[in-house]
Write a protein that holds these residues in place. Structure first.
Motif, PDB file in Angstrom:
ATOM      1  N   UNK A   1       0.839  -1.197   0.000  1.00  0.00           N
ATOM      2  CA  UNK A   1       0.000   0.000   0.000  1.00  0.00           C
ATOM      3  C   UNK A   1       0.872   1.244   0.000  1.00  0.00           C
ATOM      4  N   UNK A   2       1.665   1.405  -1.053  1.00  0.00           N
ATOM      5  CA  UNK A   2       2.566   2.545  -1.158  1.00  0.00           C
ATOM      6  C   UNK A   2       3.924   2.215  -0.571  1.00  0.00           C
ATOM      7  N   UNK A   3       4.908   3.089  -0.767  1.00  0.00           N
ATOM      8  CA  UNK A   3       6.283   2.803  -0.352  1.00  0.00           C
ATOM      9  C   UNK A   3       6.456   2.634   1.152  1.00  0.00           C
ATOM     10  N   UNK A   4       5.593   3.242   1.951  1.00  0.00           N
ATOM     11  CA  UNK A   4       5.722   3.118   3.404  1.00  0.00           C
ATOM     12  C   UNK A   4       4.771   2.080   3.985  1.00  0.00           C
ATOM     13  N   UNK A   5       3.955   1.465   3.157  1.00  0.00           N
ATOM     14  CA  UNK A   5       2.982   0.489   3.632  1.00  0.00           C
ATOM     15  C   UNK A   5       3.648  -0.749   4.191  1.00  0.00           C
ATOM     16  N   UNK A   6       3.027  -1.335   5.196  1.00  0.00           N
ATOM     17  CA  UNK A   6       3.526  -2.544   5.833  1.00  0.00           C
ATOM     18  C   UNK A   6       2.473  -3.622   5.708  1.00  0.00           C
TER      19      UNK A   6
ATOM     20  N   UNK B   1       8.685  -4.482  -3.836  1.00  0.00           N
ATOM     21  CA  UNK B   1       7.848  -4.256  -2.664  1.00  0.00           C
ATOM     22  C   UNK B   1       8.299  -5.033  -1.432  1.00  0.00           C
ATOM     23  N   UNK B   2       9.255  -5.956  -1.577  1.00  0.00           N
ATOM     24  CA  UNK B   2       9.744  -6.698  -0.411  1.00  0.00           C
ATOM     25  C   UNK B   2      10.679  -5.788   0.371  1.00  0.00           C
ATOM     26  N   UNK B   3      10.305  -5.520   1.615  1.00  0.00           N
ATOM     27  CA  UNK B   3      11.085  -4.609   2.456  1.00  0.00           C
ATOM     28  C   UNK B   3      11.956  -5.331   3.475  1.00  0.00           C
TER      29      UNK B   3
END
Length: 163
Positions: A38-43, A120-122
Motif C-alpha cells: 500500500x505505497x512505499x511506506x505500507x507494511x 515491494x519486499x522490504x
C-alpha cells in the motif's frame, strides 16, 4: 482505505490468481515477509509465497518463491489449508503448506515480475507471536488474524472463505 500499489494492481488486479504460501516455523517464530503493498511506506506481513506459473506444480512454485523472496532453499511438507482472498481488485486462491526444513539465511529478496525500482519486499524475518500482535490487523495476512498463536495457524480450517 489504503490504496494498493499500482504495479501490483496492474499485474494481478481483475483476475483470479492461484498462489502458494509456506508456513515456516523455527524456535516458536514464524518466517514473514514485509511487503509495501500500500505505497512505499505500507507494511503488510505475510508468509513467503507467490503465484503458480503455468506447468509448475504448487510445491515447485513454493520452492521457487521461497528462494526468490527469502534466499532459502526449502523442503515443502503437507498442504495445511486453502485461503481465498477476495478484496477488489485482487482475488487469490492461496494454498498454504508446512515448510519441513530450510537451508540458508533468510534475507529480503526480489519479485522478478517487478522492475528494480518497483520492488515491494522490504524485510524478511522470523517473528514471535508477541511481535506479530504489535501490528494492526490490516498490516498482517488474514491467517495471522484468525489464529490465536503460531501453533494455531496449523489448526485453521481446511478452507477459509474469502467472504
Amino acid at each position: 482505505m489504503q490504496t494498493l500499489n499500482a504495479d501490483i494492481n496492474k499485474l494481478y488486479g481483475g483476475s483470479v490468481r492461484v498462489r502458494v504460501g509456506g508456513v515456516c516455523v523455527e524456535q516458536d517464530r514464524i518466517l514473514l515477509v514485509n511487503h509495501a503493498l500500500y505505497g512505499p511506506e505500507g507494511t503488510f506481513w505475510s508468509p513467503p509465497g507467490g503465484g503458480v506459473r503455468f506447468g509448475e506444480s504448487a510445491e515447485m512454485a513454493l520452492v521457487r518463491e521461497f528462494k526468490e523472496e527469502t534466499g532459502l532453499d526449502v523442503e515443502v511438507g503437507e498442504l495445511l489449508f486453502v485461503h481465498e482472498h477476495i478484496a477488489a481488485p485482487l482475488h487469490a486462491v492461496e494454498l498454504f503448506f508446512r515448510i519441513k526444513s530450510f537451508i540458508g539465511n533468510a534475507e529480503a529478496g526480489a519479485d522478478p515480475e517487478l522492475s528494480a525500482d518497483s520492488q515491494i519486499i522490504r524485510e524478511v524475518r522470523f517473528l514471535d507471536w508477541e511481535q506479530i500482535q504489535r501490528y494492526h490487523p490490516g498490516q498482517r495476512h488474514r491467517i495471522l488474524n484468525m489464529a490465536a498463536s503460531i501453533e494455531g495457524i496449523f489448526e485453521l480450517n481446511k478452507y477459509i472463505s474469502g467472504s
